[in-house]
Design a protein around this motif. Structure first.
Motif, PDB file in Angstrom:
ATOM      1  N   GLU A   1      -5.980  -2.602   5.500  1.00 13.90           N
ATOM      2  CA  GLU A   1      -5.648  -1.819   6.694  1.00 13.90           C
ATOM      3  C   GLU A   1      -6.229  -0.408   6.639  1.00 13.90           C
ATOM      4  O   GLU A   1      -6.708   0.112   7.634  1.00 13.90           O
ATOM      5  N   CYS A   2      -6.117   0.257   5.446  1.00 15.71           N
ATOM      6  CA  CYS A   2      -6.543   1.671   5.391  1.00 15.71           C
ATOM      7  C   CYS A   2      -7.532   1.947   4.259  1.00 15.71           C
ATOM      8  O   CYS A   2      -7.975   3.086   4.103  1.00 15.71           O
TER       9      CYS A   2
ATOM     10  N   CYS B   1       0.838  -1.189   0.000  1.00 15.24           N
ATOM     11  CA  CYS B   1       0.000   0.000   0.000  1.00 15.24           C
ATOM     12  C   CYS B   1       0.883   1.253   0.000  1.00 15.24           C
ATOM     13  O   CYS B   1       1.788   1.380   0.835  1.00 15.24           O
TER      14      CYS B   1
ATOM     15  N   CYS C   1      -6.574  -1.739   0.167  1.00  8.45           N
ATOM     16  CA  CYS C   1      -5.753  -2.136   1.305  1.00  8.45           C
ATOM     17  C   CYS C   1      -6.676  -2.521   2.471  1.00  8.45           C
ATOM     18  O   CYS C   1      -7.548  -1.728   2.852  1.00  8.45           O
TER      19      CYS C   1
ATOM     20  N   CYS D   1      -0.127   3.392   3.467  1.00  5.93           N
ATOM     21  CA  CYS D   1       0.257   2.975   4.829  1.00  5.93           C
ATOM     22  C   CYS D   1       1.409   1.971   4.849  1.00  5.93           C
ATOM     23  O   CYS D   1       1.916   1.650   5.927  1.00  5.93           O
TER      24      CYS D   1
HETATM   25 ZN   LIG Z   1      -2.955   0.872   3.445  1.00  6.41          ZN
END
Ligand SMILES: [Zn+2]
Length: 137
Positions: A49-50, A33, A47, A36
């Motif tokens: 995560e984000c 990513c 992604c 992040c």
């Molecule tokens: Zn990310």
């Protein structure tokens, strides 16, 4: 009578094509990513995560450890008859992602959790190279 064919991955899958292209070059690449820095597998549009959509495919070391594994002693697909028994292992890559694969070059009964492994590349067809692992040298 010809031997049955093993199932092969769709190397043109829109999310995973870069993975298979890298494998053909005997490299392990995954998405990183750009927002992040999270390295992910399997390949996805966002992604996890984000939720950002921007990424770069980056080369990984190919090094990791056996997180878990199972040993197949029962033949479910005749195409795998020559491989019996074989393992299916969850590999914890040093860069973070986990991926399912096989650990080759070792009697499956000698596999143990946390065993250090490194990627090897098995050219199956001109289009398909599989990423497998062997005990680290
Ligand atoms: Zn990310």
């Amino acid at each position: 009578m010809t031997s049955p064919q093993k199932p092969l991955p769709d190397v043109n899958d829109r999310h995973r094509a870069p993975f298979w292209a890298a494998a053909r070059e005997h490299q392990l690449k995954m998405q990183k990513c750009t927002a992040c820095g999270y390295v992910r597998w399997p390949a996805t549009q966002h992604c996890p995560e984000c939720l950002d959509e921007n990424d770069n495919w980056v080369a990984l070391s190919g090094k990791g450890k056996v997180w878990s594994f199972g040993i197949y002693n029962h033949l479910f697909n005749a195409a795998f008859a020559d491989d019996m028994p074989y393992d299916v292992a969850l590999i914890q890559l040093d860069e973070g992602p986990q991926m399912y694969s096989n650990v080759v070059g070792i009697d499956p009964d000698l596999l143990v959790p946390d065993m250090r492994v490194e990627a090897v590349f098995e050219d199956v067809t001109p289009e398909v190279t599989l990423v497998k692992f062997r005990p680290a040298s």
